[in-house]
Each structure stands twice: as C-alpha cells, then as structure tokens.
Write an enzyme that holds these catalytic residues in place. Structure first.
Site, PDB file in Angstrom:
ATOM      1  N   THR A  15      15.746   5.025 -12.483  1.00 50.27           N
ATOM      2  CA  THR A  15      15.862   3.772 -12.884  1.00 50.27           C
ATOM      3  C   THR A  15      15.260   4.174 -14.003  1.00 50.27           C
ATOM      4  O   THR A  15      14.840   2.926 -15.016  1.00 50.27           O
ATOM      5  CB  THR A  15      14.580   2.501 -12.334  1.00 50.27           C
ATOM      6  OG1 THR A  15      15.873   2.385 -10.944  1.00 50.27           O
ATOM      7  CG2 THR A  15      14.953   1.127 -12.458  1.00 50.27           C
ATOM      8  N   SER A  62      18.177   8.823  -7.630  1.00 51.08           N
ATOM      9  CA  SER A  62      18.423  10.032  -6.649  1.00 51.08           C
ATOM     10  C   SER A  62      18.501   9.177  -5.458  1.00 51.08           C
ATOM     11  O   SER A  62      18.031  10.061  -4.722  1.00 51.08           O
ATOM     12  CB  SER A  62      15.721   9.175  -6.790  1.00 51.08           C
ATOM     13  OG  SER A  62      15.809   8.419  -5.751  1.00 51.08           O
ATOM     14  N   THR A  95      13.171   6.579  -7.699  1.00 53.82           N
ATOM     15  CA  THR A  95      11.739   6.627  -6.753  1.00 53.82           C
ATOM     16  C   THR A  95      12.308   6.303  -5.161  1.00 53.82           C
ATOM     17  O   THR A  95      12.429   6.564  -4.528  1.00 53.82           O
ATOM     18  CB  THR A  95      11.388   4.510  -6.973  1.00 53.82           C
ATOM     19  OG1 THR A  95      12.995   3.615  -6.511  1.00 53.82           O
ATOM     20  CG2 THR A  95      10.483   3.922  -8.458  1.00 53.82           C
ATOM     21  N   ASP A  96      13.954   6.512  -5.053  1.00 54.04           N
ATOM     22  CA  ASP A  96      14.274   6.560  -4.090  1.00 54.04           C
ATOM     23  C   ASP A  96      14.466   7.220  -2.846  1.00 54.04           C
ATOM     24  O   ASP A  96      13.690   7.420  -2.015  1.00 54.04           O
ATOM     25  CB  ASP A  96      15.816   6.290  -3.950  1.00 54.04           C
ATOM     26  CG  ASP A  96      16.473   4.358  -4.792  1.00 54.04           C
ATOM     27  OD1 ASP A  96      15.229   4.245  -4.421  1.00 54.04           O
ATOM     28  OD2 ASP A  96      17.120   3.650  -4.809  1.00 54.04           O
TER      29      ASP A  96
HETATM   30  N1  ASP Z   1      18.192   4.067  -7.285  1.00 60.02           N
HETATM   31  C1  ASP Z   1      16.869   4.492  -8.155  1.00 60.02           C
HETATM   32  C2  ASP Z   1      16.923   5.861  -8.278  1.00 60.02           C
HETATM   33  O1  ASP Z   1      15.958   6.391  -6.998  1.00 60.02           O
HETATM   34  C3  ASP Z   1      15.627   3.404  -7.613  1.00 60.02           C
HETATM   35  C4  ASP Z   1      14.948   3.620  -9.127  1.00 60.02           C
HETATM   36  O2  ASP Z   1      14.501   4.587  -9.091  1.00 60.02           O
HETATM   37  O3  ASP Z   1      13.971   3.248  -8.952  1.00 60.02           O
HETATM   38  O4  ASP Z   1      17.279   6.679  -8.855  1.00 60.02           O
END
Ligand code: ASP
Length: 330
Positions: A15, A62, A95-96
């Site tokens: 993200t 991720s 973040t995931d």
């Molecule tokens: N779906 C995203 C990821 O993990 C979420 C994020 O980065 O906050 O790449």
C-alpha cells in the site's frame, strides 16, 4: 563526497506504493503504482539525513508474497549489506504479511548493519497518507549510529518494533501494528532506542542462495468443536510441520491431543500458537505430552515462517535440531 550515511532502499510494493483515483480512497486502490524512485521523491527531507539508493526488487501486494520472495529479498539484502559503501537497508513492503517476511529476514540476515522495514496503511495518494513519514523515519532509523546489531526492525507510527513478535492487528486503522515483545525505541522527537542492542540468543540461519522453495508447513485453525481431521489432511498433503492456531494461550482441546501427538510421532514439527492476535504462548505441560512446542512471541504466520526455514536447514545439516532453534528464538 557526501558524509551522510548511505542507505539502500529496496522497494517490494504494498500500500505504501499504492495509488488510488481519489484522495479520499483508502481501499480498492492499485498496488505498485509508485516505484522506488517516486517513493523517495515524495520525501525530499530524506536527503538531509542520508544518501539513499532506490531499487525496485518486487512490486506486489504482500498478500502474494511467498517463501521464495522471502529468500529473494534476503539474498539481495545480504548482497547490499556486504557492500562497504552501504550503511544500512530500508525495505518497503505491504502490511498484510509483513510480519512473516520480517521474521524470515530476521532469521536469515547477519546482525550488524541496520535493516529497517517500512509500510503504510493508506495509499500514497490518500489524504494524510502515512507512508512518507514511515519511510522518512525508517531511513532516519537505518542511518542512526545506534541502530546496528538489533536485527530486522519496523518503523511504523513513530514506533521502532523488532521483527520477532510483530503483529498486524487491525485491517483498517492506522495504528495497525503492535508487538508481543517490547518496543525497541521511538522515532520522535528523535530516533531513540530504549536499551542497548541485546546479545542474540540464536545463530543466523544459513541457506543456499538459489533456493526457491521451503518445506510445507500448514496452519490448522481451531474453532470451538473443530474436528482434528485437518491435521491429517495437512499430513496427507505433505506438510512437514503444523502450526495449530488454538484458542486463548494455545489451549489444546482434548479431541486434538492424539492427532497432534500422532503428527509428532510421524516426525512433523508441531507448534502451539494462539488465535488471539496478541499475547505470547509459553511452555505448558501439554507440550511434553504431545511433543510439541509453544510459539513464544510469534504470531501463527510468523512461527510458520520460522518452522519452514528451520526444517530447510535441517535437511542439509544433521546436527541442526529445528525444535532447539525454534525454542531459542523465543
Ligand atoms: N494489501 C496490502 C499489502 O499488504 C496492504 C498494505 O500494504 O497495507 O500489500
């Protein structure tokens, strides 16, 4: 010649590199619209604290990270850390599954020059995007003379968190991360660590560079009354390890005891983890009864990564005992 520290910035997507059509949008955006150079250009203040060398290694959400990606990132970071002119590495990541990559990197990378991860809950185009500040802080942290010898860290929301014990605990809120361990430090008003770097209790895992796959380890989630059949299904599918995601502090239902013990008897590494999200799982009498291990500080996904890596090392090193290693990482 600049006297500023030289920090390699390795971008992998997430993200933090996301771009949406509207500044009001915090979901449904495209991952990877912003490359490593553009991430850096959004934070011109970085130039006052470090000379940053941007590199786009991956550009993915991720949720799509795999063990092969952990190994790929680790190999590239190892190369960068070996360069005399590089003082530290910052990795941007979604973040995931950050806690899984962070755990794998912490177990695979030499402890010395700082390795700091950065991420964001809001895409780069959002009102009050959190990525630029998190990236700025990560570079400041990696450039700090106090940051060496602490293993992989995450700079997020003004906190400096260790890789081992990281948890993403919220699907939406900005303060999405926490740790089951203790914060290492803060980024405000200055980068400050709360204690000197502790001595490591375990040796960095050594794996061949070109490895693209790790042994299969499955998570088996236990809701009230779940029959233990999925343990047998995991074994039938070729799992060499099982992480049982159990209620509370890793409480094993009576109906699961024999199935988990049977997996241990077949040579699988079995770990008790908690489905609570927060809180460590410590040694209990049931571990001796089953022959399993507690997850310690690690989340179910993170301990799975650790078990996969430990099993791979054991394939080529007969003196390496995965269970002893896993206990040593706490
Ligand atoms: N779906 C995203 C990821 O993990 C979420 C994020 O980065 O906050 O790449």
């Amino acid at each position: 010649m600049s006297q500023l520290p030289c920090i390699a910035l390795l971008a992998t997507g997430g993200t933090i590199a996301g771009a949406a059509a509207s500044a009001a949008q915090t979901s449904g955006y495209a991952i990877g619209g912003v490359d490593a150079r553009a991430l850096l250009n959004a934070v011109p203040q970085v130039a006052e604290v470090a000379r940053v060398l941007p590199e786009q290694l991956l550009n993915i959400d991720s949720k799509d990270m795999t063990p092969a990606h952990w190994l790929q990132i680790a190999a590239r970071v190892r190369q960068l850390l070996a360069q005399p002119d590089v003082d530290g590495v910052v990795i941007t990541h979604g973040t995931d599954t950050l806690e899984e990559t962070a755990t794998a990197l912490d177990l695979l990378l030499p402890v010395g020059k700082p390795v700091v991860m950065a991420c964001a809950m809001r895409p780069s185009t959002a009102l009050s995007a959190d990525g630029p500040m998190n990236l700025y802080d990560a570079v400041r942290c990696a450039a700090s003379t106090d940051a060496a010898g602490r293993g992989v860290m995450l700079c997020f929301g003004e906190r400096i968190l260790p890789a081992l014990g990281l948890r993403k605990l919220d699907a939406h809120r900005l303060a999405a991360f926490d740790t089951t361990a203790a914060d290492l430090g803060t980024t405000r008003p200055a980068i400050r660590f709360f204690a000197p770097a502790p001595a490591r209790q375990f040796d960095t895992l050594q794996l061949p560079e070109a490895l693209g796959k790790l042994p299969r380890v499955d998570l088996v989630y236990c809701a009230a009354g779940t029959p233990p059949d999925l343990i047998q299904a995991a074994m039938a599918a070729g799992a060499q390890g099982i992480v049982a995601v159990l209620p509370g502090n890793g409480s094993v239902p009576d109906a699961w005891i024999d199935a988990l013990a049977a997996a241990v008897a077949k040579g699988l590494v079995v770990v008790r983890a908690s489905r609570c999200g927060q809180g460590a799982v410590f040694d209990a009498g049931v571990d001796a009864r089953i022959g399993c291990l507690p997850a310690g500080l690690l989340s179910p996904g993170a301990v799975r990564a650790a078990v996969m890596l430990a099993l791979e090392v054991a394939r080529s090193d007969e003196d390496f005992v995965p269970e002893s290693f896993l206990r040593s990482i706490g």
